[in-house]
Motif scaffolding. Structure first.
Motif, PDB file in Angstrom:
ATOM      1  N   TYR A  30       0.923  -1.474   0.015  1.00 62.25           N
ATOM      2  CA  TYR A  30       0.026  -0.054  -0.085  1.00 62.25           C
ATOM      3  C   TYR A  30       0.840   1.380  -0.110  1.00 62.25           C
ATOM      4  O   TYR A  30       1.712   1.647   0.850  1.00 62.25           O
ATOM      5  CB  TYR A  30      -1.151   0.123   1.304  1.00 62.25           C
ATOM      6  N   ILE A  86      -4.831   6.484   9.720  1.00 56.22           N
ATOM      7  CA  ILE A  86      -5.745   6.650   8.732  1.00 56.22           C
ATOM      8  C   ILE A  86      -7.286   7.091   8.369  1.00 56.22           C
ATOM      9  O   ILE A  86      -7.071   5.538   9.601  1.00 56.22           O
ATOM     10  CB  ILE A  86      -5.518   6.736   7.399  1.00 56.22           C
ATOM     11  N   SER A 104     -10.000   5.740   7.095  1.00 54.06           N
ATOM     12  CA  SER A 104     -10.476   3.965   6.376  1.00 54.06           C
ATOM     13  C   SER A 104      -8.978   3.512   6.205  1.00 54.06           C
ATOM     14  O   SER A 104      -8.765   3.619   4.926  1.00 54.06           O
ATOM     15  CB  SER A 104     -11.509   4.890   5.095  1.00 54.06           C
ATOM     16  N   PRO A 124      -6.649   0.397   4.817  1.00 53.91           N
ATOM     17  CA  PRO A 124      -7.133  -0.055   3.152  1.00 53.91           C
ATOM     18  C   PRO A 124      -7.714  -1.430   3.828  1.00 53.91           C
ATOM     19  O   PRO A 124      -7.350  -2.386   5.123  1.00 53.91           O
ATOM     20  CB  PRO A 124      -5.839  -0.545   2.669  1.00 53.91           C
ATOM     21  N   SER A 176      -2.648   4.070  -2.349  1.00 56.57           N
ATOM     22  CA  SER A 176      -2.940   5.139  -1.115  1.00 56.57           C
ATOM     23  C   SER A 176      -3.835   6.216  -1.627  1.00 56.57           C
ATOM     24  O   SER A 176      -3.719   6.790  -3.088  1.00 56.57           O
ATOM     25  CB  SER A 176      -1.723   5.245  -0.658  1.00 56.57           C
ATOM     26  N   ALA A 177      -3.650   7.469  -0.757  1.00 55.13           N
ATOM     27  CA  ALA A 177      -4.974   7.866  -1.047  1.00 55.13           C
ATOM     28  C   ALA A 177      -3.946   9.531  -2.331  1.00 55.13           C
ATOM     29  O   ALA A 177      -5.051   9.552  -3.103  1.00 55.13           O
ATOM     30  CB  ALA A 177      -5.013   9.039  -0.043  1.00 55.13           C
ATOM     31  N   ALA A 178      -3.413   9.430  -2.244  1.00 59.57           N
ATOM     32  CA  ALA A 178      -2.344   9.958  -2.667  1.00 59.57           C
ATOM     33  C   ALA A 178      -2.148   9.836  -4.672  1.00 59.57           C
ATOM     34  O   ALA A 178      -2.441  10.997  -5.225  1.00 59.57           O
ATOM     35  CB  ALA A 178      -1.177  10.293  -2.082  1.00 59.57           C
ATOM     36  N   GLN A 181      -4.653   6.976  -5.395  1.00 61.86           N
ATOM     37  CA  GLN A 181      -5.728   6.572  -6.311  1.00 61.86           C
ATOM     38  C   GLN A 181      -6.796   7.595  -6.717  1.00 61.86           C
ATOM     39  O   GLN A 181      -7.385   8.032  -7.569  1.00 61.86           O
ATOM     40  CB  GLN A 181      -6.593   6.991  -4.884  1.00 61.86           C
ATOM     41  N   THR A 182      -6.998   9.834  -7.043  1.00 56.46           N
ATOM     42  CA  THR A 182      -7.534  10.468  -7.692  1.00 56.46           C
ATOM     43  C   THR A 182      -6.466  10.266  -8.471  1.00 56.46           C
ATOM     44  O   THR A 182      -7.590  10.709 -10.054  1.00 56.46           O
ATOM     45  CB  THR A 182      -6.664  11.930  -7.111  1.00 56.46           C
ATOM     46  N   SER A 208      -7.596   6.933 -10.780  1.00 54.93           N
ATOM     47  CA  SER A 208      -9.471   6.523 -10.499  1.00 54.93           C
ATOM     48  C   SER A 208     -10.343   6.996 -12.583  1.00 54.93           C
ATOM     49  O   SER A 208      -9.404   7.419 -13.112  1.00 54.93           O
ATOM     50  CB  SER A 208     -10.595   7.594  -9.853  1.00 54.93           C
TER      51      SER A 208
END
Length: 345
Positions: A161, A296, A298, A300, A318-320, A322-323, A326
């Motif tokens: 992750y 975090i 939420s 994983p 990671s969230a950084a 994922q944008t 998507s």
């Protein structure tokens, strides 16, 4: 007299036996018989052949010299002769006693010095600490073996992750598992100075989960602890199935390795790993060796249930990242690119 000379010889034999010098000459040679040619008792030569110690050999030579001097020996049976024999016998006995005592003292002193030196060095180097208290020296500690990622998907399963292409030293979170006999070996690592954990759950939600955590305490150690999620709260369980535990805190990362059995007796807080479970991944800070809320909101979770009999290499951005990965973002990028290339009317 012959009787006193014989007693002197027996005293010399006793001293020799006490210090490992065995006299092997014949008993009859101890009675002061003289050689017809030289008038000297054959005892010194026999003793030398038998391997007597130097002190006993000197005493025997003195005895032979005293008993074998015909020039100074009075007539047998006269009063002066008996007194001379008694005096010479006493002198020989005193000389032998002195020789024996010196030999005993030298042997005891040498033994005492060698033992004292050995004991002092042994205890100083192996059993005595700086404060002077005795304790066994600790066994050597093997360095923590680096986690390998080239085996992921082959001989072990992995979850990563973080940034695409990261490994066990650069991912935000890393976990691997592999079967070793009747055990499963887990390797965990996370970018944190507190704790890193994996939970085994029947769903993707926190609550009613078996959790194994590696916790970095204030003493710099990494301890493997067992928890059970009661709702949103992790309760520590004293019964810990982990073994062969090792951990390290280095470069602001908590990394650990441990094993736990595949099959365990039925217990609500410990699951059987031969069944498939969702894996919950979490990490966060610790206060005085106690875990706190994860980093975090939420954490994983594995997309599907995980089987220890199937090895996969799963990457989760990671969230950084994922944008930009998507579908909506990709579609937006394509539209903007097409708009720029086509230009405006």
């Amino acid at each position: 007299s012959a009787l006193m000379v014989e007693r002197a010889h027996l005293r010399a034999a006793d001293v020799g036996r006490n210090h490992g010098d065995r006299l092997t000459t014949n008993q009859s040679s101890w009675r002061g018989r003289r050689s017809p040619s030289s008038g000297i008792s054959p005892l010194p030569a026999a003793a030398a052949m038998a391997g007597m110690s130097p002190l006993l050999l000197t005493a025997s030579l003195l005895l032979a010299a005293v008993s074998a001097n015909p020039a100074e020996e009075p007539l047998a049976g006269s009063p002066g002769g008996r007194e001379a024999e008694q005096e010479s016998g006493r002198m020989v006995l005193e000389e032998l006693e002195k020789s024996g005592l010196q030999l005993e003292e030298a042997g005891a002193e040498q033994h005492q010095e060698s033992y004292s030196t050995f004991a002092a060095e042994f205890f100083e180097t192996r059993y005595w600490g700086d404060e002077g208290y005795a304790f066994p020296s600790p066994p050597p500690v093997d360095p923590f073996a680096k986690i390998r990622v080239d085996d992921c998907g082959k001989t072990k399963g992995c979850f990563r992750y973080g940034k695409p292409g990261c490994d066990a030293d650069t991912c935000d979170y890393f976990l691997s598992y592999r079967r070793i006999g009747a055990d499963v070996e887990f390797e965990l690592s996370a970018d944190t100075d507190g704790w890193v954990a994996v939970g085994f759950s029947s769903d993707k939600l926190m609550g009613g989960d078996d959790v194994m955590a590696c916790v970095h305490d204030d003493n710099g150690r990494v301890r493997i602890q067992h928890f059970y999620n009661v709702g949103q709260w992790a309760k520590e369980i004293k019964r810990n199935p982990a073994r062969d535990e090792e951990g390290i805190f280095e470069n602001n990362r908590v990394t650990c390795r441990f094993k736990r059995p595949v099959y365990v007796p039925r217990d609500e807080t410990i699951i059987d790993l031969h069944l498939s479970w969702y894996y919950l991944f979490a990490w966060g800070p610790a206060i005085q060796g106690s875990i706190t809320r994860h980093d975090i909101d939420s954490p994983p979770v594995s997309e599907d249930v995980v089987s220890i009999y199937k090895y996969e290499d799963v990457f989760m951005p990671s969230a950084a990242y994922q944008t930009f990965s998507s579908p909506f973002c990709l579609l937006l990028i394509v539209a903007l690119t097409f708009y720029i290339l086509m230009g405006t009317p």
